[in-house]
Write an enzyme that holds these catalytic residues in place. Structure first.
Site, mmCIF file in Angstrom:
data_model
loop_
_atom_site.group_PDB
_atom_site.id
_atom_site.type_symbol
_atom_site.label_atom_id
_atom_site.label_comp_id
_atom_site.label_asym_id
_atom_site.label_seq_id
_atom_site.Cartn_x
_atom_site.Cartn_y
_atom_site.Cartn_z
ATOM 1 C CB CYS A 190 6.522 3.315 0.760
ATOM 2 S SG CYS A 190 4.759 3.612 0.656
ATOM 3 C CD GLU A 239 8.595 3.758 -2.912
ATOM 4 O OE1 GLU A 239 8.814 3.662 -1.676
ATOM 5 O OE2 GLU A 239 7.587 4.297 -3.358
#
Lengths: 783, 280
Positions: free
Chosen positions: A427, A429
């Site tokens: 997402c 990270e």
């Protein structure tokens, strides 16, 4: 422009029904049955099993494609991983029958699971072992929805290809393995790991060779002259890569794709492995060939189109025990990175960056997802082009702040050059591509911990004492007393979670090493250590905080009503919450509309976001892992804010029991009334540099992006957020009316892709509660 | 419906030295109110009475309370809402400065709009001076409906004037705006010819001022060209506000101009050499 064959392949990829394939599970079972008593070391056993799989798995060639290889026997035939978790007959039935995100299975497939696969793995699967080793307190907190556990159903992967993946062939890697073997010859464990890596590299070459032979046969049968030549070239390419380092653009794509299939077949590092900094990694090939005249833009584009379709053909592995709402999606979280800076810190945007943005816009597929890294060094044209694509409304590309990414990594102790070679994956990270094992372990329900704090350690939903006794409400004389108690509870639950993480990581380290993946992450070969045993140069373990907006608004409400206005005691407030505001409409309206809220650049609320963030950070950051790294936090929910909301009663900002929490670091849905500048000002008040990623979702109506002038202003909004050190921002450009209509007439919106939280998904595939939640997020259209 | 009017009379405002300003909205991330990303401050009270006004609640300089529907679990519930807020210059400046990072990034700043912001001249001038002292770019969105001496007082405080130009025809102006346009046109003449940065904003109201557009062009041709001309197509979106506030709506039967009509007009202005933009 998509060629006719690409249009056909794309349509095929979008239309084909996802199925469960028994192939991988069956082959693994067969191999284990025949070899379990041979006395192989664990890594060698895993590598030999991988070899067996790559030797026997069926090959698939789709008409007209230019890049070959499927994860399963055909597009969207999805393998399972019984070493990790076993699909029961009931699981298969649910997956088959459920309305959304379904995976069909034939009776024959189910029979194989029932008669061959499940009986062998029962009692051996990692999931069962996890529930044996964790503390009773862990199980209580897990059942209460205080946190979730990623590794329960998947392998800890979550890493991304670095540049070196494109620079070496399997033979090069085997040479390095030989050197390392010599160096570590006294260390038996390391030698076994290195032997396993060598076998895994052999497996990959065998798999490619099988494709080369089959392609040659296909070319001999082919009558169409053009296609015949293509097939011959594809056969040549598969004969060369990944044995040798790629030398052409097409070879580079095929090389990567074979390795991708190897990594995702070896275990299920359910999410994110992808080519990383794609415009950087492919540029040398592109440049060399376009200058030599052996590649033109049109052909490069067509190859990329074909490559894109390969990703879309691979849905994420379906889960078991399908009651959890945690994350139901076909998305496998591959996130292509574009832009950013080079090793020397200069602007990395090149011709290929723009070409890839064109591909993203033209393909408009769920997978792979894409993002741009925006550095202050990058030109405005680049960000404007990216914003223009988000305007078309499928949530891609998302936008990340290169300077923040680099600062986060340097702050974690990575070298500046390694940090510049990294980016974001999954997402949002942050990771050092090709050099880091950065593993997400589960979501952490911050508002749930507040609820438990307000009940002196008891979960009001079940009446069970699962937290610490931090004091009766009467003991809280000030908001600080409450915050102190909350901090103790966060420490306590984080401690339980981390204890579980370390036990689970140990299980993986000892039982399920990944010698193939380890080939591509520095310095696994040099150290003779597996990716899951600390072989990577950098090792980080993340816990993801969820519900920052919800807890901030809750605390702001408590502070205003109880400690400032003193219009209500904490006891009275708890009673109002316990009855879910029944008979308290006036109070609830006040809570909803008149109290300070996160996302409005209002310090009366934002101060609590900062405090909660610091409490969570201090409870987690720096605590050691079994891979030699430390735990850290990031702030992202995927879809877990829906599940977490379902286990929490009413909250003091007027939210009724069971309603989804806020997602990422975004404001509570609809609470941001002062527009996007106020949202990003609030969001920038937490210290993004102390995280490994934060997620900010902004919804705009299409009317916002009509002219180039307006697009430029949206770009400037992003740049401003980034000067404030924000990590990431993404836009959902679709109006609420369209979404409501799509709910009523799903059949007319089969291709409607929306931004969920760090990834995009088909609107039709989202549960109704999540659909409503997305509709309720403020659309900044009135501005 | 307006339920009550609080006794803050317009007449008191200009006299009191440190009188607060009456605003009815602060819009951040305003991207159609001048260059870059801006914060637009809407001051309450207007000298004009334009038939098509989008913000009829801005005409009165008073603070008003009315009933507003909010939704709760999908049901509409009526709550009291106040329109208008008395705000100190310090507090307003703090609000404006909170988006400074966006102004810097985008070349934006603050826009004062209304109503007619100059109706609250003393407060406006104090706030403009404070903004200039902080280096904030200032834009005044104005009807130009004020005296020549007021215009002189504004000199040096406004970086960009966005001036409405609705009619050249005196009678039409009087009819649809409710005031004479002589002073307005004089002010605009001064601004244009003194090479102040000026954007001329022309509402396009079919059959009401479209017949006067040629006169507008000829007026402009007698002056130094404005930096930009904005053609603002009439929208019906304001209508619901008239119902909400119980104000008579006089625009029934007037249609919005079509995109094609707007394009033709745009080309007409461009042909005369004006940088022309449709919309804000």
């Amino acid at each position: 422009m998509k060629s006719q064959r690409i249009q056909k392949l794309r349509a095929q990829s979008m239309d084909v029904q996802p199925t469960i394939s028994e192939e991988r599970a069956y082959l693994m079972t067969k191999f284990y049955q025949e070899n379990e008593d041979k006395g192989y070391s664990v890594p060698v056993m895993r590598a030999k099993a991988f070899y067996y799989l790559m030797e026997h798995k069926a090959l698939c060639f789709n008409d007209g494609e230019l890049i070959v290889g499927e994860k399963g026997p055909k597009p969207k035939a999805t393998p399972s991983y019984p070493e990790i978790c076993i699909h029961s007959q009931q699981d298969l039935q649910i997956l088959n029958d459920r309305e959304k995100v379904n995976f069909k299975s034939e009776a024959e497939t189910r029979k194989v699971y029932q008669e061959v696969i499940a009986p062998y793995w029962e009692g051996k699967s990692n999931r069962e072992k996890i529930f044996e080793v964790v503390l009773p307190e862990w199980k209580e907190a897990y059942a209460a929805g205080v946190f979730t556990e990623f590794q329960e159903q998947r392998g800890p992967g979550h890493t991304v290809a670095g540049r070196q993946l494109f620079e070496y062939g399997m033979l090069d890697l085997q040479k390095r393995i030989a050197v390392s073997l010599e160096e570590h010859k006294a260390d038996e464990a390391k030698c076994e790991e290195l032997k396993a890596m060598h076998i895994a590299a052999d497996a990959m070459m065998l798999y490619a060779d099988r494709h080369a032979e089959a392609l040659l046969e296909l070319s001999q049968e082919e009558n169409d002259v053009t296609r015949k030549a293509e097939l011959e070239e594809m056969a040549r390419v598969c004969g060369r890569v990944p044995r040798y380092a790629p030398s052409t653009f097409q070879e580079a794509l095929q090389h990567y794709w074979f390795i991708h299939l190897g990594i995702t077949n070896e275990l299920n590092p359910w999410d994110s492995f992808n080519p990383g900094r794609m415009d950087q990694n492919l540029y040398p090939f592109y440049k060399k060939e376009t200058e030599a005249g052996t590649l033109d833009k049109a052909w490069a584009t067509e190859l990329l189109h074909s490559f894109w379709i390969k990703f879309n053909n691979q849905p994420a592995p379906p889960k078991v025990g399908v009651t959890a709402k945690e994350s139901n999606t076909y998305t496998d979280f591959c996130l292509i990175n574009l832009g950013g800076v080079k090793d020397d810190g200069t602007d990395a945007v090149n011709e290929l960056s723009y070409l890839l943005l064109d591909v993203i816009e033209e393909m408009r597929l769920l997978q792979p997802s894409s993002m741009v890294q925006l550095s202050e060094k990058n030109p405005d044209d680049f960000i404007d082009r990216a914003v223009k694509i988000t305007k078309t409304g499928f949530g891609q590309p998302s936008i990340f702040n290169t300077e923040t990414l680099v600062a986060q990594m340097v702050g974690q102790g990575k070298s500046l050059v390694d940090a510049r070679g990294g980016g974001a994956s999954g997402c949002v990270e942050t990771g050092c591509f090709g050099k880091e094992a950065y593993i997400l372990t589960g979501y952490f329900n911050l508002p749930k911990v507040l609820e438990i704090t307000l009940h002196n350690g008891i979960d009001p939903r079940t009446g069970k004492p699962i937290g610490l006794e931090t004091g009766e409400l009467s003991a809280f004389k000030s908001i600080n007393d409450l915050m102190d108690a909350f901090a103790k509870q966060v420490q306590y639950f984080a401690g339980i979670k981390i204890d579980g993480n370390n036990k689970i990581d140990t299980l993986f380290k000892e039982n399920l090493p990944v010698p193939f993946l380890s080939l591509f992450i520095d310095d696994c070969i040099a150290r003779g250590e597996d990716y899951l045993a600390g072989g990577a140069r950098y090792n980080t373990t993340y816990i993801q905080g969820v519900g920052l907006g919800s807890i901030t608004d809750s605390l702001a409400a408590i502070n205003t009503l109880v400690f400032e206005e003193k219009s209500l005691t904490l006891e009275a407030l708890n009673e109002v919450l316990a009855k879910d505001f029944e008979g308290e409409q006036e109070l609830r309206l006040k809570m909803l509309y008149d109290l300070p809220k996160w996302g409005n650049d209002d310090d009366r609320a934002d101060v609590f976001a900062r405090q909660v963030f610091e409490i969570f950070h201090d409870a987690v950051t720096g605590r050691p892992t079994v891979r030699g790294g430390v735990h850290r936090i990031n702030m992202l929910p995927t879809t877990c804010h829906v599940y977490f909301g379902s286990v929490i009663g009413a909250l003091p900002y007027g939210r009724k029991a069971g309603v989804p929490l806020s997602e990422g670091i975004s404001p509570v849905q609809g609470a941001d009334t002062k527009g996007p500048t106020a949202v990003v000002k609030s969001a920038a008040k937490i210290d993004h540099l102390k995280t490994g990623g934060t997620l900010l979702n902004q919804k705009f109506t299409p009317a916002f992006f009509k002219t180039d002038q307006e697009i430029r202003k949206v770009s400037q909004l992003v740049r401003s957020y980034f000067t404030l050190k924000g990590h990431h921002i993404q836009f959902n450009v679709v109006d609420a009316d369209t979404l409501r209509d799509a709910q009523k007439h799903p059949e007319q919106y089969r291709d409607l892709i929306v931004r969920v939280a760090g990834y995009s998904d088909y609107f039709n595939d989202l549960g109704e509660d999540l659909q409503n939640e997305i509709i309720n997020r403020t659309a900044h259209g009135a501005f | 419906m307006i339920r009550s009017q609080q006794p803050i009379a317009k007449g008191q405002q200009p006299t009191a030295k440190k009188m607060k300003g009456i605003i009815y909205d602060i819009k951040r991330f305003a991207i159609h109110d001048g260059p870059g990303i801006r914060t637009t401050v809407f001051l309450k009270g207007c000298c004009c009475d334009c038939w098509w006004c989008h913000n009829p609640e801005s005409r009165s300089g008073d603070i008003m309370t009315y009933e507003k529907d909010v939704t709760l679990d999908g049901h509409a519930i009526t709550r009291e809402e106040t329109i208008g807020e008395a705000i100190s210059e310090e507090k307003l400046l703090k609000e404006i400065l909170s988006d400074e990072v966006f102004y810097t990034q985008s070349g934006g700043g603050v826009t004062f709009s209304g109503g007619e912001p100059v109706q609250q001249k003393d407060f406006l001038i104090r706030t403009l001076k404070a903004c200039k002292a902080k280096g904030i770019h200032t834009t005044l969105d104005t009807t130009a409906c004020f005296s020549k001496s007021t215009l002189e007082e504004l000199e040096g405080l406004v970086d960009l004037f966005m001036v409405d130009l609705k009619f050249i025809d005196r009678d039409l102006h009087k009819k649809y705006i409710g005031v004479d346009n002589e002073g307005i046109l004089d002010n605009l003449s001064i601004l244009l010819n003194h090479q102040a940065r000026v954007w001329v904003r022309i509402p396009v109201i079919p059959d009401i001022n479209t017949g006067d557009i040629d006169n507008i062009l000829s007026f402009l041709s007698e002056h130094i060209a404005p930096e930009q001309v904005n053609l603002l197509p009439y929208h019906k979106i304001g209508k619901h506000k008239y119902q909400k506030f119980g104000i008579a709506y006089r625009m029934d039967g007037v249609e919005e101009p079509t995109d094609d009509e707007m394009l033709v007009l745009k080309q007409k202005f461009e042909k005369q050499g004006y940088k022309t933009i449709i919309g804000g």
